[in-house]
Structures are given as C-alpha cells and as structure tokens.
Design a protein around this motif. Structure first.
Motif, PDB file in Angstrom:
ATOM      1  N   ALA A  44       8.055   5.483  15.358  1.00 26.27           N
ATOM      2  CA  ALA A  44       6.898   6.078  14.672  1.00 26.27           C
ATOM      3  C   ALA A  44       7.241   6.539  13.255  1.00 26.27           C
ATOM      4  O   ALA A  44       6.388   7.089  12.552  1.00 26.27           O
ATOM      5  CB  ALA A  44       6.373   7.268  15.486  1.00 26.27           C
ATOM      6  N   GLU A  45       8.482   6.288  12.839  1.00 27.48           N
ATOM      7  CA  GLU A  45       8.907   6.735  11.507  1.00 27.48           C
ATOM      8  C   GLU A  45       8.063   6.088  10.408  1.00 27.48           C
ATOM      9  O   GLU A  45       7.728   4.904  10.477  1.00 27.48           O
ATOM     10  CB  GLU A  45      10.395   6.388  11.316  1.00 27.48           C
ATOM     11  CG  GLU A  45      10.976   6.815   9.979  1.00 27.48           C
ATOM     12  CD  GLU A  45      10.965   8.318   9.770  1.00 27.48           C
ATOM     13  OE1 GLU A  45       9.920   8.849   9.364  1.00 27.48           O
ATOM     14  OE2 GLU A  45      12.002   8.948  10.040  1.00 27.48           O
ATOM     15  N   VAL A  46       7.708   6.887   9.410  1.00 24.66           N
ATOM     16  CA  VAL A  46       6.931   6.373   8.275  1.00 24.66           C
ATOM     17  C   VAL A  46       7.919   5.782   7.271  1.00 24.66           C
ATOM     18  O   VAL A  46       8.936   6.416   6.954  1.00 24.66           O
ATOM     19  CB  VAL A  46       6.133   7.526   7.618  1.00 24.66           C
ATOM     20  CG1 VAL A  46       5.423   7.038   6.364  1.00 24.66           C
ATOM     21  CG2 VAL A  46       5.136   8.099   8.611  1.00 24.66           C
ATOM     22  N   PRO A  47       7.659   4.567   6.767  1.00 23.39           N
ATOM     23  CA  PRO A  47       8.588   3.954   5.801  1.00 23.39           C
ATOM     24  C   PRO A  47       8.822   4.859   4.596  1.00 23.39           C
ATOM     25  O   PRO A  47       7.886   5.513   4.110  1.00 23.39           O
ATOM     26  CB  PRO A  47       7.864   2.663   5.391  1.00 23.39           C
ATOM     27  CG  PRO A  47       6.910   2.382   6.501  1.00 23.39           C
ATOM     28  CD  PRO A  47       6.524   3.702   7.071  1.00 23.39           C
ATOM     29  N   ALA A  48      10.085   4.876   4.123  1.00 25.15           N
ATOM     30  CA  ALA A  48      10.458   5.780   3.019  1.00 25.15           C
ATOM     31  C   ALA A  48       9.612   5.522   1.770  1.00 25.15           C
ATOM     32  O   ALA A  48       9.208   6.459   1.068  1.00 25.15           O
ATOM     33  CB  ALA A  48      11.937   5.613   2.707  1.00 25.15           C
ATOM     34  N   GLY A  49       9.359   4.250   1.487  1.00 22.29           N
ATOM     35  CA  GLY A  49       8.565   3.908   0.293  1.00 22.29           C
ATOM     36  C   GLY A  49       7.155   4.470   0.382  1.00 22.29           C
ATOM     37  O   GLY A  49       6.617   5.009  -0.597  1.00 22.29           O
ATOM     38  N   SER A  50       6.566   4.362   1.578  1.00 26.16           N
ATOM     39  CA  SER A  50       5.210   4.896   1.783  1.00 26.16           C
ATOM     40  C   SER A  50       5.202   6.406   1.589  1.00 26.16           C
ATOM     41  O   SER A  50       4.308   6.967   0.951  1.00 26.16           O
ATOM     42  CB  SER A  50       4.729   4.567   3.199  1.00 26.16           C
ATOM     43  OG  SER A  50       4.686   3.180   3.394  1.00 26.16           O
ATOM     44  N   GLU A  51       6.204   7.056   2.184  1.00 27.23           N
ATOM     45  CA  GLU A  51       6.270   8.520   2.090  1.00 27.23           C
ATOM     46  C   GLU A  51       6.384   8.963   0.637  1.00 27.23           C
ATOM     47  O   GLU A  51       5.708   9.902   0.212  1.00 27.23           O
ATOM     48  CB  GLU A  51       7.474   9.021   2.890  1.00 27.23           C
ATOM     49  CG  GLU A  51       7.566  10.533   2.912  1.00 27.23           C
ATOM     50  CD  GLU A  51       8.742  11.028   3.744  1.00 27.23           C
ATOM     51  OE1 GLU A  51       8.911  10.537   4.872  1.00 27.23           O
ATOM     52  OE2 GLU A  51       9.488  11.881   3.239  1.00 27.23           O
ATOM     53  N   ARG A  52       7.201   8.236  -0.147  1.00 27.62           N
ATOM     54  CA  ARG A  52       7.386   8.593  -1.564  1.00 27.62           C
ATOM     55  C   ARG A  52       6.065   8.468  -2.332  1.00 27.62           C
ATOM     56  O   ARG A  52       5.682   9.342  -3.106  1.00 27.62           O
ATOM     57  CB  ARG A  52       8.460   7.694  -2.171  1.00 27.62           C
ATOM     58  CG  ARG A  52       9.048   8.226  -3.461  1.00 27.62           C
ATOM     59  CD  ARG A  52      10.319   7.508  -3.869  1.00 27.62           C
ATOM     60  NE  ARG A  52      10.212   6.056  -3.791  1.00 27.62           N
ATOM     61  CZ  ARG A  52      10.876   5.292  -2.930  1.00 27.62           C
ATOM     62  NH1 ARG A  52      11.691   5.837  -2.060  1.00 27.62           N
ATOM     63  NH2 ARG A  52      10.729   3.977  -2.937  1.00 27.62           N
ATOM     64  N   ARG A  53       5.351   7.371  -2.073  1.00 24.27           N
ATOM     65  CA  ARG A  53       4.071   7.169  -2.770  1.00 24.27           C
ATOM     66  C   ARG A  53       3.060   8.255  -2.388  1.00 24.27           C
ATOM     67  O   ARG A  53       2.318   8.748  -3.231  1.00 24.27           O
ATOM     68  CB  ARG A  53       3.496   5.777  -2.431  1.00 24.27           C
ATOM     69  CG  ARG A  53       4.109   4.640  -3.242  1.00 24.27           C
ATOM     70  CD  ARG A  53       3.294   3.377  -3.090  1.00 24.27           C
ATOM     71  NE  ARG A  53       3.307   2.857  -1.722  1.00 24.27           N
ATOM     72  CZ  ARG A  53       4.279   2.121  -1.191  1.00 24.27           C
ATOM     73  NH1 ARG A  53       5.339   1.807  -1.924  1.00 24.27           N
ATOM     74  NH2 ARG A  53       4.211   1.691   0.051  1.00 24.27           N
ATOM     75  N   LEU A  54       3.061   8.614  -1.125  1.00 27.58           N
ATOM     76  CA  LEU A  54       2.084   9.624  -0.679  1.00 27.58           C
ATOM     77  C   LEU A  54       2.427  11.020  -1.222  1.00 27.58           C
ATOM     78  O   LEU A  54       1.526  11.805  -1.530  1.00 27.58           O
ATOM     79  CB  LEU A  54       2.005   9.643   0.850  1.00 27.58           C
ATOM     80  CG  LEU A  54       1.370   8.368   1.416  1.00 27.58           C
ATOM     81  CD1 LEU A  54       1.595   8.258   2.913  1.00 27.58           C
ATOM     82  CD2 LEU A  54      -0.114   8.300   1.112  1.00 27.58           C
ATOM     83  N   LEU A  55       3.720  11.298  -1.360  1.00 25.65           N
ATOM     84  CA  LEU A  55       4.109  12.574  -1.975  1.00 25.65           C
ATOM     85  C   LEU A  55       3.681  12.621  -3.444  1.00 25.65           C
ATOM     86  O   LEU A  55       3.286  13.674  -3.961  1.00 25.65           O
ATOM     87  CB  LEU A  55       5.624  12.798  -1.837  1.00 25.65           C
ATOM     88  CG  LEU A  55       6.087  13.146  -0.411  1.00 25.65           C
ATOM     89  CD1 LEU A  55       7.614  13.161  -0.320  1.00 25.65           C
ATOM     90  CD2 LEU A  55       5.528  14.494   0.049  1.00 25.65           C
ATOM     91  N   GLN A  56       3.748  11.452  -4.094  1.00 21.45           N
ATOM     92  CA  GLN A  56       3.270  11.381  -5.491  1.00 21.45           C
ATOM     93  C   GLN A  56       1.756  11.627  -5.550  1.00 21.45           C
ATOM     94  O   GLN A  56       1.245  12.278  -6.466  1.00 21.45           O
ATOM     95  CB  GLN A  56       3.600  10.012  -6.099  1.00 21.45           C
ATOM     96  CG  GLN A  56       5.072   9.861  -6.469  1.00 21.45           C
ATOM     97  CD  GLN A  56       5.449   8.436  -6.830  1.00 21.45           C
ATOM     98  OE1 GLN A  56       4.642   7.511  -6.698  1.00 21.45           O
ATOM     99  NE2 GLN A  56       6.678   8.259  -7.277  1.00 21.45           N
ATOM    100  N   THR A  57       1.053  11.081  -4.542  1.00 13.27           N
ATOM    101  CA  THR A  57      -0.399  11.311  -4.476  1.00 13.27           C
ATOM    102  C   THR A  57      -0.691  12.804  -4.355  1.00 13.27           C
ATOM    103  O   THR A  57      -1.572  13.337  -5.027  1.00 13.27           O
ATOM    104  CB  THR A  57      -1.013  10.567  -3.270  1.00 13.27           C
ATOM    105  OG1 THR A  57      -0.835   9.182  -3.464  1.00 13.27           O
ATOM    106  CG2 THR A  57      -2.490  10.885  -3.098  1.00 13.27           C
TER     107      THR A  57
END
Lengths: 249, 190
Positions: A44-57
C-alpha cells in the motif's frame, strides 16, 4: 411549499444531520482502523515521486489560501476604515451645520492650523436661481458714520452686488454681497492683528484686522447671501454697527 | 511588515497541519481512490485534486475530531474520484458503485433476522442500511451532511440544476427512512 412543509423539512433535515453525524463518527473510526492495517501493508506504499509532488501541492495551495485570506482581511479592514471615515464625516458635517459653536470652534482650529489664509465659506446651499431664492436687488443701510453716503452700485448682477459708501474726505466702505452658489470669500490673515468669530445679526461671522483694514463677513439667514464689508477708514466698532444695520431688500 | 509575518505564520501552521494529515493517511487516501477509479485514471490526480479541495476547507478540518476529520478526508477523496470517473465515462452518478468494496457489518438483503439483530447492537442505525441505498442517494447525503456542501456545489459536481438539489435530497432522506422502517428500526421521524 407551505410554512408547515418548510418546518417539516427543516425538522427532518436536523434529525438526519444527527444520524449522519453519528455515522461520520463510526465511519471515521473504521477508516482509522483501515489505515492502521494499510500502514502494515508494504504493497500500500505510496510511490516516493507521487508523495513529493503532493507535498509540493500542499505547500503551494496553503500559501495561495493564506494569501487569499490575507487579501480578504485587508479588504474587510479597509471597508471598516471607510465606514468609520464616512460616519466621522457625517457626524462632523451634521455638527458643523447644526451648531454655531461647533462651526466657530472648527474655524478657529482651521485658522490656527493655517495662519496665512482663511477661506471663509458660508455654508453654500443649492441656489441656482437667485431670483427665485430672493437675491436682493438692493441694500438698506440703517446706520453709517457721519458724512458717509451710500452710492449707486459699482457692480450688480443676478448673483452679486458691490456697493461703495463714501464721504467727502475720500473715505470708503465697501459692501459685497454674493448669492449662495458656492462663492466664498478668502481673506489673507498672515500676520493679521486680529481675527475671530463674532455674532452679526444673530449669525456666525468673522472679523479680521490687518494692515489697517477692517473686514467683517457673515451670512444673512433670510436670503442665504454672503455679505462682506470692509474699510480702512473706519474703526471696528463703526464697521460692526454698519453690519448690524444692513438689511437686504 | 507585521501582516506579512502573520501571514507566514498562518501559512506555516496550515502547511504543517496539512502535511501531517497527508503523511498520516496517504495510504488510506490512495487505497480509497483506487477502489473507485479501478485503473480508469491516475490516483495521483485524484489525491492531488482532493488535497486542493481540502486545503480550501482547512478551518472545517481543524474543527473536527480525529474520526470525523478522517471521514471528511476520505469522503472528499471518494467524491473527487466519483466525479472524475463520471466525467471520464460520461455516465451519471446513479450508475457509479462506490460501495462494492464495502466490507463491514451491515445489513445485506440476504441476511438472516438473527444476523440483523446481532449487527444492530454494534453499529448505528443509518450505517446498517447505508449499503442498501442507491449510489446517488449516498452521494447526496454524504455531500450535504459529511461535507456540508451547498446546493450549487452539489449541483455542479453531479450535473443537475441547483434548484433540483433540495428535492433530490428530500427523496434520498425518504429512501433512507423507508429502509430503516423496512428493517425494523425506529422511525426517527415518527
């Protein structure tokens, strides 16, 4: 929809809101348990790239919302400020119009603030047609110092009248009358020997003494005309007596 | 300079609050989004859009206790996913099933009476009949009561006229009430 139906709908809405609130609580508790399970699940881990983009959001959107909120607060503050200024202006205007004492105080203050020029605006009122509003055709002067006579008008129009009273020794007393169409007298009071308000014919007036010239101005309450008399050849007491005896006809 | 300093503090607090919430529940957000979109679109887009909506409602989120906040968070994700799938598949909200993944102690039409009674003791009345409601009713009730959405917002999301929302909500409540009565629970309106 009748009033009864509206009330019934509100009642059902409130009851349903209570049921849904209870449901939201239990649903939230179930979701927290589900989250605990997912935290133990590596798939269920969220991909690191996705997490980074969402933190930027999150960073971008929280800044945007804070900026928008500060803009709204600023507008609200300016709105309150404008309202306060409007109320102050209205209160000041009302007090100035209704209270001779307040007018005198204000004029004193203005004169103290600017000791070079006094603009003496005698509360203009709408008066576009002086003939209909009784602009005087002539002036009756009840008292003049000995030897002085009233001459024919030097200048006369539907808005203003200028008369000189003279004696055989070359003495002169000027009388100016202006209809109340926003005209105002401006006096140079820099280094004036004396200036102050006074009552003339039960109206607020002003007297200025400067360079051997005596000047008195006031507003005639009946005709709403502004009147000024001035002379370098008679003293203040004589000028006041003339002012008190003037009748606009 | 003071307003800018205050702005920066508020901004920092909001960012920290939202970041914490996201990091704590990111797996749940992705999981719930995936259940609805079923590979029809990128879950990143759904969670991203949901986060933008949630940041607009930060004061509401802050005011809720933890279970209610998580419910708000996930309801926003679900609605974002449903709206996106509706747009991609050009279907109406009625045809979207958001509860086929639902694995809870709820009344199923095939449940025995004993089973129903047993479950009633552990969960709320509305929760028990929730899965029996149609998708549109569930959507409308969540929008109004979980997310406190206005008629105009609901209408825009599901493509109906704002004037119709009140009537649709009234129908959804009646359906829920009928289900409660049909399953032997107290009629809250009586």
């Amino acid at each position: 929809m009748t009033n009864h139906e509206k009330l019934q709908e509100k009642y059902e809405d409130s009851l349903f809101a209570l049921l849904m609130d209870e449901f939201a609580q239990s649903e939230g508790e179930r979701l927290i348990q589900e989250n605990e399970r997912l935290l133990q699940d590596p798939s269920a881990e969220v991909p690191a790239g996705s997490e980074r983009r969402l933190l930027q959001t999150i960073e971008r959107e929280t800044a945007r919302v804070a900026h928008k909120r500060s803009g709204k607060n600023l507008l609200r503050f300016l709105g309150h400020l404008a309202l306060a200024a409007l109320i102050a202006v209205l209160l000041f205007g009302s007090a100035f119009a209704l209270s001779p004492a307040f007018r005198a105080g204000t004029l004193n203050l203005l004169m103290q603030i600017d000791d070079r020029v006094a603009s003496w605006e005698l509360l203009p009122e709408i008066n576009d047609n002086p003939a209909q509003n009784g602009f005087p055709l002539d002036v009756e002067i009840g008292w003049l110092p000995e030897g002085y006579v009233k001459n024919e008008p030097v200048y006369s129009s539907e808005f203003s009248l200028f008369i000189k009273c003279t004696n055989n020794s070359g003495g002169s007393i000027d009388i100016s009358i202006e209809s109340d169409t926003g005209t105002f007298f401006t006096f140079d009071i820099e280094n004036a020997e004396f200036y102050n308000e006074l009552s003339i014919q039960n109206s607020l007036g002003i007297m200025i003494v400067k360079d051997d010239w005596y000047r008195i101005a006031w507003k005639d309450e009946d005709t709403k005309c502004n009147i000024m008399i001035q002379s370098a050849d008679v003293d203040a007491e004589a000028l006041l007596s003339i002012a008190e005896s003037i009748i606009l006809v | 300079m003071l307003p800018f300093a205050i702005l920066a503090i508020e901004d920092d607090n909001d960012r920290a609050f939202m970041t914490d919430l996201f990091l704590k529940y990111k797996r749940l957000m992705y999981s719930e989004a995936r259940k609805i979109i079923k590979n029809q679109c990128d879950p990143d887009n759904i969670v991203n859009t949901a986060l933008v909506k949630l940041i607009e409602k930060l004061s509401t989120l802050r005011s809720l206790d933890e279970p209610q906040r998580v419910n708000y968070l996930i309801t926003t994700v679900k609605h974002t996913a449903l709206t996106e799938v509706q747009r991609l598949t050009k279907t109406t909200i009625d045809s979207l099933d958001d509860e086929d993944w639902y694995e809870r102690d709820q009344i199923r039409s095939e449940d025995s009476v004993e089973g129903q009674v047993e479950r009633r003791e552990s969960v709320g009345q509305l929760e028990q009949i929730w899965v029996l409601l149609d998708a549109k009713s569930r959507y409308l009730l969540r929008a109004r009561y979980f997310l406190a959405m206005e008629d105009g917002e609901i209408a825009a999301e599901i493509g109906i006229k704002p004037n119709s929302v009140r009537m649709e909500l009234s129908r959804a409540r009646k359906k829920a009430r009928q289900l409660l009565v049909d399953h032997g629970m107290n009629d809250p309106w009586s």
